[in-house]
Scaffold this active site. Structure first.
Site, mmCIF file in Angstrom:
data_model
loop_
_atom_site.group_PDB
_atom_site.id
_atom_site.type_symbol
_atom_site.label_atom_id
_atom_site.label_comp_id
_atom_site.label_asym_id
_atom_site.label_seq_id
_atom_site.Cartn_x
_atom_site.Cartn_y
_atom_site.Cartn_z
ATOM 1 N N GLU A 135 13.005 -5.668 7.336
ATOM 2 C CA GLU A 135 12.014 -5.868 8.569
ATOM 3 C C GLU A 135 10.796 -4.920 8.344
ATOM 4 O O GLU A 135 10.746 -4.193 7.339
ATOM 5 C CB GLU A 135 12.935 -5.384 9.678
ATOM 6 C CG GLU A 135 13.889 -6.346 10.241
ATOM 7 C CD GLU A 135 14.771 -5.739 11.577
ATOM 8 O OE1 GLU A 135 15.493 -6.378 11.879
ATOM 9 O OE2 GLU A 135 14.473 -4.971 11.965
ATOM 10 N N SER A 140 14.674 -0.277 2.747
ATOM 11 C CA SER A 140 15.796 0.359 2.090
ATOM 12 C C SER A 140 16.751 0.803 3.064
ATOM 13 O O SER A 140 17.787 0.670 2.624
ATOM 14 C CB SER A 140 15.152 1.346 1.197
ATOM 15 O OG SER A 140 14.196 0.886 0.273
ATOM 16 N N TRP A 164 9.006 -9.415 4.259
ATOM 17 C CA TRP A 164 9.248 -9.594 3.071
ATOM 18 C C TRP A 164 10.249 -10.597 2.573
ATOM 19 O O TRP A 164 10.989 -10.453 1.509
ATOM 20 C CB TRP A 164 9.544 -8.230 2.187
ATOM 21 C CG TRP A 164 8.740 -7.117 2.658
ATOM 22 C CD1 TRP A 164 9.030 -5.958 3.326
ATOM 23 C CD2 TRP A 164 7.405 -6.974 2.324
ATOM 24 N NE1 TRP A 164 8.119 -5.354 3.524
ATOM 25 C CE2 TRP A 164 6.989 -5.806 3.033
ATOM 26 C CE3 TRP A 164 6.487 -7.678 1.510
ATOM 27 C CZ2 TRP A 164 5.542 -5.362 2.715
ATOM 28 C CZ3 TRP A 164 5.094 -7.275 1.596
ATOM 29 C CH2 TRP A 164 4.676 -6.146 2.102
ATOM 30 N N ARG A 275 -2.323 -13.178 -35.616
ATOM 31 C CA ARG A 275 -3.210 -12.327 -35.694
ATOM 32 C C ARG A 275 -3.660 -11.550 -36.935
ATOM 33 O O ARG A 275 -2.735 -10.927 -37.565
ATOM 34 C CB ARG A 275 -3.394 -11.231 -34.702
ATOM 35 C CG ARG A 275 -4.295 -10.387 -34.346
ATOM 36 C CD ARG A 275 -5.712 -11.132 -33.838
ATOM 37 N NE ARG A 275 -6.672 -10.002 -33.613
ATOM 38 C CZ ARG A 275 -7.965 -10.248 -33.244
ATOM 39 N NH1 ARG A 275 -8.436 -11.649 -33.349
ATOM 40 N NH2 ARG A 275 -8.791 -9.456 -32.887
ATOM 41 N N GLN A 343 -0.281 -4.721 -24.663
ATOM 42 C CA GLN A 343 -1.028 -3.605 -25.839
ATOM 43 C C GLN A 343 -0.977 -4.116 -27.203
ATOM 44 O O GLN A 343 -1.844 -4.119 -27.827
ATOM 45 C CB GLN A 343 -0.074 -2.432 -25.846
ATOM 46 C CG GLN A 343 -0.914 -1.265 -26.670
ATOM 47 C CD GLN A 343 -1.850 -0.649 -26.100
ATOM 48 O OE1 GLN A 343 -2.144 -0.886 -24.701
ATOM 49 N NE2 GLN A 343 -2.776 -0.157 -26.670
ATOM 50 N N GLY A 347 -7.504 -6.370 -26.217
ATOM 51 C CA GLY A 347 -8.262 -6.836 -25.203
ATOM 52 C C GLY A 347 -7.904 -8.292 -24.686
ATOM 53 O O GLY A 347 -8.041 -8.479 -23.459
ATOM 54 N N GLU A 370 15.434 -6.501 -3.626
ATOM 55 C CA GLU A 370 16.697 -6.234 -3.975
ATOM 56 C C GLU A 370 17.100 -4.659 -3.811
ATOM 57 O O GLU A 370 18.283 -4.559 -4.229
ATOM 58 C CB GLU A 370 17.477 -7.110 -4.803
ATOM 59 C CG GLU A 370 17.017 -8.560 -4.790
ATOM 60 C CD GLU A 370 17.901 -9.278 -4.031
ATOM 61 O OE1 GLU A 370 18.808 -8.743 -3.327
ATOM 62 O OE2 GLU A 370 17.416 -10.430 -3.958
#
Length: 390
Positions: A135, A140, A164, A275, A343, A347, A370
């Site tokens: 609510e 929690s 939620w 790459r 990472q 970029g 949860e």
């Protein structure tokens, strides 16, 4: 860059039937889920037609009794199905987990008459469920919820707001925890509320950083009237029902987290395979190999932990602490693995042209739903130190 097809995860499954089931799931994921995942997440599209397909394929009721339309599958198998679905698109894997959570109260605590009347449609009839515990002022601290359930004639009248709620506003039924008695956990009762009940409405979906295709919304209960036959379990038993469901639901989140982390690892491996920098494949650099090794180890460790907890559940052993551990480790690992995947891409990883930035945004919510990971640590610590600890 060309597409890199990830290799299927090598799994130890308990039966040949389970292997065939996982093959079916991988085929659906490859053909029906993955191709449209990025586009639909960007547009905020919920794939309702896909959930109809999953229902027709028997994938929305896997851990439940076949007498009521379920799949009779152990949790060890069901969770690996969730992992495969989440690897293709987290909205789908999480959606199946939430639907299973919404069916739990009726399947585990409903009367035989209640189960026979409603469970087949919920498990395999194309319906979609949602679970209403949190609510606005009690997330929690679930025992302090304020939504009221008051006796009225031969039934009940529900008033309050739930927050939620995954599938809020699009589900066909809601498992609702409401206060039917005094304060605290003993005053909570569970109810099964149809989406078309008069007085039930949904707010606009929340605007989230990830999982944009999975609607999350508040639900308002404005004197919603339901019959006595929609009360699940005994009066005052709702909090115990909720905790039992959350133990299983946390395993679902753990499996989804591993699926998401696996997808990020697969994407990183595909990128590394093609790459080149400084005249060499970037996979030749030891620093990158160490990063990938840590990512792969985190994925495998999470998978092993959630499967160990699932096997305890399947054997009828206590698994609450192990479920909290699995949820904690798998979701923390997913956050780390998706961050490392960005990472690896450099970029490019920060752009929406590649999926890893979406995986990173999606991973964060798994540390919250949860029960936050701080709550998981409280659960684990309390069980380690005994019931007298606080």
């Amino acid at each position: 860059m060309t597409d890199h097809a990830p290799q299927p995860v090598e799994r130890q499954l308990p039966s040949e039937e389970a292997g065939e089931l996982l093959s079916l799931v991988r085929d659906i994921a490859r053909r029906e889920i993955a191709p449209r995942a990025a586009e639909q997440e960007e547009s905020g599209t919920f794939p309702r037609e896909l959930f109809a397909l999953l229902s027709a394929s028997g994938l929305l009721g896997l851990p439940y009794d076949s007498e009521y339309g379920g799949g009779d599958q152990p949790y060890e198998v069901y969770l690996q199905v969730l992992e495969e679905l989440a690897a293709a698109r987290l909205t789908v894997g999480l959606g199946v987990s939430v639907h299973s959570l919404a069916c739990h109260a009726l399947a585990a605590y409903g009367t035989k008459e209640q189960r026979a009347a409603r469970l087949p449609a919920m498990l395999g009839g194309g319906l979609l469920g949602a679970y209403c515990l949190s609510e606005p002022a009690s997330g929690s601290d679930a025992a302090s919820l304020h939504t009221k359930a008051e006796r009225e004639g031969e039934g009940w009248r529900l008033t309050g707001t739930k927050a939620w709620i995954t599938h809020g506003g699009i589900a066909d039924f809601y498992t609702v925890l409401a206060r039917s008695g005094g304060p605290g956990a003993k005053g909570v009762t569970a109810y099964l509320v149809p989406a078309d009940a008069e007085g039930l409405s949904a707010a606009a979906p929340e605007r989230k950083m990830g999982l944009k295709g999975s609607p999350t919304a508040q639900l308002h209960f404005d004197g919603v009237r339901i019959g006595e036959d929609r009360r699940i379990g005994k009066e005052g038993q709702g909090f115990a029902i909720a905790l039992a469901a959350l133990d299983s639901g946390r395993l679902g989140i753990a499996a989804c987290a591993v699926g998401l982390a696996q997808a990020a690892l697969d994407a990183a491996l595909g990128y590394v395979a093609e790459r080149r920098q400084f005249g060499r494949p970037i996979g030749d650099f030891q620093g990158l190999r160490f990063l990938l090794a840590d990512m792969a180890t985190a994925v495998e460790a999470g998978r092993a932990l959630y499967l160990s907890a699932a096997r305890r559940k399947d054997a009828g052993l206590p698994f609450s602490r192990q479920a909290a551990m699995a949820k904690l480790l798998c979701t923390d690992n997913a956050m780390r693995v998706t961050t490392d995947a960005v990472q690896v891409f450099g970029g490019y990883g920060y752009t929406a042209d590649f999926p890893v930035e979406r995986y990173l945004r999606e991973a964060k919510v798994l540390q919250i739903v949860e029960g936050t990971n701080q709550i998981q640590r409280m659960v684990i610590g309390r069980q380690l130190l005994g019931p007298e600890s606080r």
